[in-house]
Design a protein around this motif. Structure first.
Motif, PDB file in Angstrom:
ATOM      1  N   TYR A  65      81.734 105.541 112.455  1.00  0.00           N
ATOM      2  CA  TYR A  65      83.011 105.979 111.870  1.00  0.00           C
ATOM      3  C   TYR A  65      84.162 105.579 112.804  1.00  0.00           C
ATOM      4  O   TYR A  65      84.081 105.760 114.021  1.00  0.00           O
ATOM      5  N   LYS A  66      85.211 105.004 112.224  1.00  0.00           N
ATOM      6  CA  LYS A  66      86.394 104.645 113.021  1.00  0.00           C
ATOM      7  C   LYS A  66      87.588 105.380 112.417  1.00  0.00           C
ATOM      8  O   LYS A  66      87.955 105.130 111.268  1.00  0.00           O
ATOM      9  N   SER A  67      88.183 106.281 113.217  1.00  0.00           N
ATOM     10  CA  SER A  67      89.258 107.126 112.681  1.00  0.00           C
ATOM     11  C   SER A  67      90.513 106.316 112.330  1.00  0.00           C
ATOM     12  O   SER A  67      91.295 106.706 111.472  1.00  0.00           O
ATOM     13  N   HIS A  68      90.696 105.157 112.978  1.00  0.00           N
ATOM     14  CA  HIS A  68      91.935 104.394 112.734  1.00  0.00           C
ATOM     15  C   HIS A  68      91.923 103.639 111.409  1.00  0.00           C
ATOM     16  O   HIS A  68      92.940 103.122 110.981  1.00  0.00           O
ATOM     17  N   LEU A  69      90.765 103.548 110.753  1.00  0.00           N
ATOM     18  CA  LEU A  69      90.708 102.801 109.484  1.00  0.00           C
ATOM     19  C   LEU A  69      91.295 103.634 108.353  1.00  0.00           C
ATOM     20  O   LEU A  69      91.159 104.855 108.333  1.00  0.00           O
ATOM     21  N   SER A  70      91.928 102.961 107.391  1.00  0.00           N
ATOM     22  CA  SER A  70      92.465 103.658 106.214  1.00  0.00           C
ATOM     23  C   SER A  70      91.357 103.764 105.169  1.00  0.00           C
ATOM     24  O   SER A  70      90.375 103.010 105.226  1.00  0.00           O
ATOM     25  N   PRO A  71      91.504 104.679 104.191  1.00  0.00           N
ATOM     26  CA  PRO A  71      90.488 104.765 103.128  1.00  0.00           C
ATOM     27  C   PRO A  71      90.299 103.425 102.415  1.00  0.00           C
ATOM     28  O   PRO A  71      89.180 103.062 102.067  1.00  0.00           O
ATOM     29  N   GLU A  72      91.409 102.684 102.246  1.00  0.00           N
ATOM     30  CA  GLU A  72      91.319 101.368 101.582  1.00  0.00           C
ATOM     31  C   GLU A  72      90.412 100.429 102.377  1.00  0.00           C
ATOM     32  O   GLU A  72      89.648  99.661 101.811  1.00  0.00           O
ATOM     33  N   GLN A  73      90.545 100.494 103.690  1.00  0.00           N
ATOM     34  CA  GLN A  73      89.706  99.628 104.533  1.00  0.00           C
ATOM     35  C   GLN A  73      88.245 100.087 104.493  1.00  0.00           C
ATOM     36  O   GLN A  73      87.336  99.275 104.490  1.00  0.00           O
ATOM     37  N   ARG A  74      88.046 101.416 104.441  1.00  0.00           N
ATOM     38  CA  ARG A  74      86.671 101.942 104.439  1.00  0.00           C
ATOM     39  C   ARG A  74      85.940 101.626 103.140  1.00  0.00           C
ATOM     40  O   ARG A  74      84.730 101.449 103.143  1.00  0.00           O
ATOM     41  N   CYS A  75      86.687 101.595 102.026  1.00  0.00           N
ATOM     42  CA  CYS A  75      86.007 101.369 100.750  1.00  0.00           C
ATOM     43  C   CYS A  75      86.094  99.901 100.311  1.00  0.00           C
ATOM     44  O   CYS A  75      85.687  99.542  99.214  1.00  0.00           O
ATOM     45  N   HIS A  76      86.573  99.054 101.218  1.00  0.00           N
ATOM     46  CA  HIS A  76      86.696  97.621 100.893  1.00  0.00           C
ATOM     47  C   HIS A  76      85.317  96.949 100.958  1.00  0.00           C
ATOM     48  O   HIS A  76      84.471  97.363 101.753  1.00  0.00           O
ATOM     49  N   HIS A  77      85.137  95.906 100.143  1.00  0.00           N
ATOM     50  CA  HIS A  77      83.812  95.250 100.120  1.00  0.00           C
ATOM     51  C   HIS A  77      83.432  94.644 101.473  1.00  0.00           C
ATOM     52  O   HIS A  77      82.257  94.484 101.783  1.00  0.00           O
ATOM     53  N   ASN A  79      83.610  96.095 104.172  1.00  0.00           N
ATOM     54  CA  ASN A  79      82.996  97.152 104.984  1.00  0.00           C
ATOM     55  C   ASN A  79      81.665  97.613 104.377  1.00  0.00           C
ATOM     56  O   ASN A  79      81.161  98.679 104.695  1.00  0.00           O
ATOM     57  N   ALA A  80      81.113  96.785 103.480  1.00  0.00           N
ATOM     58  CA  ALA A  80      79.883  97.192 102.775  1.00  0.00           C
ATOM     59  C   ALA A  80      78.773  96.192 102.994  1.00  0.00           C
ATOM     60  O   ALA A  80      79.026  94.990 103.113  1.00  0.00           O
ATOM     61  N   ILE A  81      77.544  96.707 103.040  1.00  0.00           N
ATOM     62  CA  ILE A  81      76.372  95.831 103.171  1.00  0.00           C
ATOM     63  C   ILE A  81      75.269  96.336 102.238  1.00  0.00           C
ATOM     64  O   ILE A  81      75.082  97.555 102.099  1.00  0.00           O
ATOM     65  N   ALA A  82      74.584  95.400 101.586  1.00  0.00           N
ATOM     66  CA  ALA A  82      73.475  95.752 100.679  1.00  0.00           C
ATOM     67  C   ALA A  82      72.183  95.842 101.479  1.00  0.00           C
ATOM     68  O   ALA A  82      71.825  94.909 102.188  1.00  0.00           O
ATOM     69  N   LEU A  83      71.526  96.999 101.368  1.00  0.00           N
ATOM     70  CA  LEU A  83      70.279  97.212 102.114  1.00  0.00           C
ATOM     71  C   LEU A  83      69.252  97.932 101.248  1.00  0.00           C
ATOM     72  O   LEU A  83      69.611  98.567 100.248  1.00  0.00           O
ATOM     73  N   CYS A  84      67.986  97.833 101.636  1.00  0.00           N
ATOM     74  CA  CYS A  84      66.975  98.661 100.987  1.00  0.00           C
ATOM     75  C   CYS A  84      67.132 100.076 101.560  1.00  0.00           C
ATOM     76  O   CYS A  84      67.851 100.275 102.541  1.00  0.00           O
ATOM     77  N   ARG A  85      66.439 101.050 100.954  1.00  0.00           N
ATOM     78  CA  ARG A  85      66.651 102.446 101.386  1.00  0.00           C
ATOM     79  C   ARG A  85      66.227 102.684 102.831  1.00  0.00           C
ATOM     80  O   ARG A  85      66.892 103.402 103.567  1.00  0.00           O
ATOM     81  N   THR A  86      65.127 102.038 103.213  1.00  0.00           N
ATOM     82  CA  THR A  86      64.633 102.217 104.586  1.00  0.00           C
ATOM     83  C   THR A  86      65.667 101.729 105.587  1.00  0.00           C
ATOM     84  O   THR A  86      65.995 102.425 106.559  1.00  0.00           O
TER      85      THR A  86
END
Ligand SMILES: [Zn+2]
Length: 235
Positions: A65-77, A79-86
């Motif tokens: 978690y990085k407190s300086h990021l905005s919600p827009e930055q946190r929910c941006h693609h 900031n996302a990675i596709a993974l299996c559940r494990t």
């Protein structure tokens, strides 16, 4: 419940899944994250993947978690990675090991790999870890996968060579008929015989003999795997 602005929208999740080819991005995993539902009439799918935050959505242990990021930055693609559940669970187990930089590098490598696969490039990195770190099962699995590639390649080359021999035999038949028709050997006929009978045979032998660099690499790795498997007393 109102949606947390730090969470990904469905459209973002779909985008990230698609860019990952619906496969886990963890190095060496590549688990399929979507598949058919058993109810084939319904045409449904079963999704087993997760879209994880690279940098956490909310403050929590080990989620980067990085407190300086905005919600827009946190929910941006980005900031996302596709993974299996494990592996989605695993990355939130140790943020010193699974840093933002490490996870971003996986994502980049995975997308590049998917891109290459889409372009038809065959892939020789199976477990993507050194053999001395592989278990016996992984080693065997990897070796068998590569043996399959080599076999497939030699079958393809044999089929190609067979076609060339066929062309040569057909040409020989036609030239023989023309030879009988003309009642003797003619210079043009002789040249045609060289080109249509001999060249395909030379080309066929070349195809049979010449292994691509890719296949030579596979054979070298198979040898190494065999050596290690023998050392470990598996084979
Ligand atoms: Zn995985």
């Amino acid at each position: 419940m109102a949606k947390d602005p730090n969470d990904f929208s469905e459209a973002t999740k779909t985008k990230v899944f698609k860019r990952a080819g619906y496969q886990c991005s963890f190095p060496g995993c590549s688990l399929a994250l979507i598949g058919p539902h058993s109810d084939s009439d319904g045409g449904g799918t079963v999704s087993t993947g997760e879209i994880s935050h690279i940098s956490g959505a909310r403050p929590a242990a080990n989620n980067r978690y990085k407190s300086h990021l905005s919600p827009e930055q946190r929910c941006h693609h980005s900031n996302a990675i596709a993974l299996c559940r494990t592996h989605a669970k695993l990355i939130d187990s140790d943020e010193d090991k699974y840093t933002v930089e490490v996870i971003c590098a996986w994502k980049e490598e995975h997308e590049a790999r998917i891109s290459k696969r889409q372009a038809g490039e065959r892939f020789d990195e199976y477990y993507q870890k050194p053999y001395d770190k592989c278990s016996n099962e992984e080693l065997l699995d990897d070796r068998n996968y590569r043996l399959g590639l080599v076999k497939e390649d030699s079958e393809q080359r044999a089929a190609k060579a067979f076609c060339m021999f066929g062309i040569s035999a057909l040409a020989a038949g036609v030239i023989y008929i023309v030879y009988l028709f003309l009642g003797g050997m003619h210079l043009y006929l002789f040249i045609a015989a060289i080109v249509l009978i001999v060249l395909p045979v030379v080309a066929a032998f070349k195809v049979l003999e010449e292994k691509s660099e890719f296949i030579q690499r596979q054979e070298a790795v198979i040898q190494e795997a065999n050596h290690r498997l023998k050392e470990r007393g598996v084979i």
